[in-house]
Design a protein around this motif. Sequence first.
Motif, PDB file in Angstrom:
ATOM      1  N   PRO A  67       9.001  -0.400  -8.491  1.00 28.45           N
ATOM      2  CA  PRO A  67      10.182  -0.263  -7.714  1.00 28.45           C
ATOM      3  C   PRO A  67       9.831  -0.740  -6.257  1.00 28.45           C
ATOM      4  O   PRO A  67      10.517  -1.401  -5.789  1.00 28.45           O
ATOM      5  CB  PRO A  67      10.746   1.248  -7.749  1.00 28.45           C
ATOM      6  CG  PRO A  67      10.227   1.989  -9.156  1.00 28.45           C
ATOM      7  CD  PRO A  67       8.871   1.059  -9.347  1.00 28.45           C
ATOM      8  N   MET A  68       8.632  -0.316  -5.530  1.00 31.39           N
ATOM      9  CA  MET A  68       8.187  -0.672  -4.437  1.00 31.39           C
ATOM     10  C   MET A  68       8.024  -2.056  -4.468  1.00 31.39           C
ATOM     11  O   MET A  68       8.309  -2.933  -3.469  1.00 31.39           O
ATOM     12  CB  MET A  68       7.078  -0.001  -4.071  1.00 31.39           C
ATOM     13  CG  MET A  68       6.492  -0.164  -2.660  1.00 31.39           C
ATOM     14  SD  MET A  68       7.687   0.333  -1.384  1.00 31.39           S
ATOM     15  CE  MET A  68       7.697   1.898  -1.313  1.00 31.39           C
ATOM     16  N   ILE A  69       7.329  -2.783  -5.385  1.00 35.07           N
ATOM     17  CA  ILE A  69       6.908  -4.272  -5.371  1.00 35.07           C
ATOM     18  C   ILE A  69       8.150  -4.860  -5.566  1.00 35.07           C
ATOM     19  O   ILE A  69       8.152  -5.940  -4.948  1.00 35.07           O
ATOM     20  CB  ILE A  69       5.758  -4.336  -6.492  1.00 35.07           C
ATOM     21  CG1 ILE A  69       4.505  -3.700  -6.240  1.00 35.07           C
ATOM     22  CG2 ILE A  69       5.601  -6.074  -6.720  1.00 35.07           C
ATOM     23  CD1 ILE A  69       3.534  -3.861  -7.409  1.00 35.07           C
ATOM     24  N   MET A  70       9.020  -4.365  -6.353  1.00 37.57           N
ATOM     25  CA  MET A  70      10.074  -5.415  -6.746  1.00 37.57           C
ATOM     26  C   MET A  70      11.069  -5.279  -5.602  1.00 37.57           C
ATOM     27  O   MET A  70      11.923  -6.223  -5.437  1.00 37.57           O
ATOM     28  CB  MET A  70      10.913  -4.769  -8.145  1.00 37.57           C
ATOM     29  CG  MET A  70      10.153  -4.691  -9.314  1.00 37.57           C
ATOM     30  SD  MET A  70       9.752  -6.611  -9.617  1.00 37.57           S
ATOM     31  CE  MET A  70      11.236  -7.347  -9.560  1.00 37.57           C
ATOM     32  N   LEU A  71      10.989  -4.396  -4.889  1.00 35.82           N
ATOM     33  CA  LEU A  71      11.753  -4.315  -3.620  1.00 35.82           C
ATOM     34  C   LEU A  71      11.488  -5.308  -2.659  1.00 35.82           C
ATOM     35  O   LEU A  71      12.246  -6.033  -1.862  1.00 35.82           O
ATOM     36  CB  LEU A  71      11.674  -3.149  -2.849  1.00 35.82           C
ATOM     37  CG  LEU A  71      12.800  -2.518  -1.846  1.00 35.82           C
ATOM     38  CD1 LEU A  71      13.997  -2.535  -2.228  1.00 35.82           C
ATOM     39  CD2 LEU A  71      12.519  -1.312  -0.988  1.00 35.82           C
ATOM     40  N   ALA A 119       8.552   7.085  -6.075  1.00 38.74           N
ATOM     41  CA  ALA A 119       7.930   6.638  -7.262  1.00 38.74           C
ATOM     42  C   ALA A 119       6.421   6.488  -6.728  1.00 38.74           C
ATOM     43  O   ALA A 119       5.204   6.345  -7.155  1.00 38.74           O
ATOM     44  CB  ALA A 119       8.302   5.646  -8.137  1.00 38.74           C
ATOM     45  N   PHE A 120       6.468   5.564  -5.556  1.00 37.02           N
ATOM     46  CA  PHE A 120       5.189   5.116  -4.837  1.00 37.02           C
ATOM     47  C   PHE A 120       4.158   6.111  -4.519  1.00 37.02           C
ATOM     48  O   PHE A 120       3.335   6.245  -4.616  1.00 37.02           O
ATOM     49  CB  PHE A 120       5.319   4.120  -3.951  1.00 37.02           C
ATOM     50  CG  PHE A 120       4.225   3.330  -3.387  1.00 37.02           C
ATOM     51  CD1 PHE A 120       3.773   2.393  -4.026  1.00 37.02           C
ATOM     52  CD2 PHE A 120       3.699   3.704  -2.203  1.00 37.02           C
ATOM     53  CE1 PHE A 120       2.604   1.576  -3.586  1.00 37.02           C
ATOM     54  CE2 PHE A 120       2.533   3.255  -1.664  1.00 37.02           C
ATOM     55  CZ  PHE A 120       2.176   2.072  -2.326  1.00 37.02           C
ATOM     56  N   SER A 121       4.984   7.419  -3.746  1.00 36.88           N
ATOM     57  CA  SER A 121       4.172   8.589  -3.427  1.00 36.88           C
ATOM     58  C   SER A 121       3.569   9.195  -4.666  1.00 36.88           C
ATOM     59  O   SER A 121       2.459   9.872  -4.647  1.00 36.88           O
ATOM     60  CB  SER A 121       5.054   9.625  -2.786  1.00 36.88           C
ATOM     61  OG  SER A 121       4.524  10.744  -2.290  1.00 36.88           O
ATOM     62  N   TRP A 122       4.232   9.170  -5.903  1.00 39.13           N
ATOM     63  CA  TRP A 122       3.691   9.937  -6.953  1.00 39.13           C
ATOM     64  C   TRP A 122       2.666   9.036  -7.546  1.00 39.13           C
ATOM     65  O   TRP A 122       1.559   9.651  -8.069  1.00 39.13           O
ATOM     66  CB  TRP A 122       4.834   9.912  -8.038  1.00 39.13           C
ATOM     67  CG  TRP A 122       4.520  10.843  -8.895  1.00 39.13           C
ATOM     68  CD1 TRP A 122       3.392  11.645  -9.259  1.00 39.13           C
ATOM     69  CD2 TRP A 122       5.512  11.201 -10.312  1.00 39.13           C
ATOM     70  NE1 TRP A 122       3.636  12.478 -10.229  1.00 39.13           N
ATOM     71  CE2 TRP A 122       4.876  12.067 -10.979  1.00 39.13           C
ATOM     72  CE3 TRP A 122       6.741  10.669 -10.570  1.00 39.13           C
ATOM     73  CZ2 TRP A 122       5.372  12.460 -12.072  1.00 39.13           C
ATOM     74  CZ3 TRP A 122       7.045  10.933 -11.824  1.00 39.13           C
ATOM     75  CH2 TRP A 122       6.497  12.201 -12.613  1.00 39.13           C
ATOM     76  N   SER A 123       2.775   7.688  -7.461  1.00 39.98           N
ATOM     77  CA  SER A 123       1.446   7.006  -7.846  1.00 39.98           C
ATOM     78  C   SER A 123       0.513   7.083  -7.183  1.00 39.98           C
ATOM     79  O   SER A 123      -0.790   7.091  -7.622  1.00 39.98           O
ATOM     80  CB  SER A 123       1.939   5.573  -8.019  1.00 39.98           C
ATOM     81  OG  SER A 123       2.077   4.838  -6.795  1.00 39.98           O
ATOM     82  N   GLU A 124       0.564   6.957  -5.638  1.00 32.03           N
ATOM     83  CA  GLU A 124      -0.652   7.386  -4.802  1.00 32.03           C
ATOM     84  C   GLU A 124      -1.311   8.677  -5.314  1.00 32.03           C
ATOM     85  O   GLU A 124      -2.448   9.005  -5.159  1.00 32.03           O
ATOM     86  CB  GLU A 124      -0.132   7.313  -3.385  1.00 32.03           C
ATOM     87  CG  GLU A 124       0.154   6.240  -2.724  1.00 32.03           C
ATOM     88  CD  GLU A 124       0.393   5.989  -1.206  1.00 32.03           C
ATOM     89  OE1 GLU A 124       0.959   7.070  -0.885  1.00 32.03           O
ATOM     90  OE2 GLU A 124      -0.023   5.138  -0.790  1.00 32.03           O
ATOM     91  N   GLN A 125      -0.283   9.843  -5.587  1.00 31.99           N
ATOM     92  CA  GLN A 125      -0.962  11.048  -5.900  1.00 31.99           C
ATOM     93  C   GLN A 125      -2.059  10.901  -7.222  1.00 31.99           C
ATOM     94  O   GLN A 125      -3.008  11.453  -7.298  1.00 31.99           O
ATOM     95  CB  GLN A 125       0.040  11.928  -6.207  1.00 31.99           C
ATOM     96  CG  GLN A 125       0.897  12.693  -5.048  1.00 31.99           C
ATOM     97  CD  GLN A 125       0.156  13.586  -4.217  1.00 31.99           C
ATOM     98  OE1 GLN A 125      -0.878  14.091  -4.455  1.00 31.99           O
ATOM     99  NE2 GLN A 125       0.744  14.210  -3.313  1.00 31.99           N
ATOM    100  N   ILE A 126      -1.324  10.271  -8.189  1.00 30.31           N
ATOM    101  CA  ILE A 126      -2.262  10.056  -9.540  1.00 30.31           C
ATOM    102  C   ILE A 126      -3.478   9.355  -9.158  1.00 30.31           C
ATOM    103  O   ILE A 126      -4.719   9.691  -9.734  1.00 30.31           O
ATOM    104  CB  ILE A 126      -1.152   9.286 -10.594  1.00 30.31           C
ATOM    105  CG1 ILE A 126      -0.088  10.353 -10.850  1.00 30.31           C
ATOM    106  CG2 ILE A 126      -2.269   9.296 -11.686  1.00 30.31           C
ATOM    107  CD1 ILE A 126       0.997   9.602 -11.912  1.00 30.31           C
TER     108      ILE A 126
END
Length: 361
Positions: free
Chosen positions: A61-65, A128-135
Amino acid sequence: MMGWTLGRYFFFRYVTITFWFFIGLLALVFLIDFTELSGRTTGLPGFTYGTAVAISGLRMPMIMLQTVPFVGLFSAMATLVSLNRRYELVIARSAGVSAWQFLLPCCIGALLFGVLSVGVINPLAAHAFSWSEQIETQLRSGKSNTVSADAAPWIRQKTSSGDTIIGARAILDQGLEMADVVFFILDPQGNIVERKDAARAFLRDGYWELRDVKTFQNGTIQASESDRVPTNLKPEFVQERLARPETIPFYDLPGKIEVARSFGLKANAFAMQFDSLVALPFLLVAMTLIAATVSMRFARMGQSATMILGGIVAGFLLYVVSVLVKAFGVAGFVPTVIAAWVPVVVAMFFGVTFLLYKEDG
């Protein structure tokens, strides 16, 4: 006047093409990001392809934005070219429908696409991007001793006991949590007297809470599960300095800006992000007008590849100018509202002027 049925047909034609452009670009970007991420993290302990798929999926979602303006440009060009090749625009013109009338459904579609991007995709992308950074941070944890100057912003806090320089591998939770953190504690003379490496650091009221800490002092190393470092930093200051504006949802930005300014901070980055998102729907309308200037030539005369390429170049130039002016707004050289709206207004005037000359003489 153009009837409701014809206008609805043009509108849904634009929506359908925009949807498939978005889905196709999403699939392409996902494959590229997944391949690149797998190549960087394959050797890390705990790596699985399922984890890589999850991280890439949450990033989408962040990239597509960031690609929304180009999706708007290409989908508008594809819609108008396809309508022209099927002679549907010719028939509409012969029925007395002007270019402004059959462009209106496309402009409304572009405006709604922009509103959807700001109101739905942006908050989803931020979380979603914040969650991906956590992972990804959990996957890369345990390498605090390799923090580089380019990994993340470094901040320096001043306390009564001396200064502390803080650096981290990753900034999480909008700047309130850091991973693989290094604290250099200085004495009043500016000499480093202590170093603390922590797997995690959380900003609390009046102190940093450190987890899984290694303390280096006087040539000795001491490990502990937790530790504290005093601080007088406020969450608003840390968020202004460390948080990426893109990771803050659109609906939270006005509150963040107001609170940051109440502490005497300029908050230009947050204000620029907010104004850019407000202007995004109208930027897509401007992209549609630019597409119309090169995509409505009569099909029997042939669609000039040079004209279409010129439209693509114009769209890219508009995007580059927007990014450049945005940088000036973040730096404080121009007001953020002007930096966000000037490229949009100029592009709209260009498109309207060109169409007036071509259509109305």
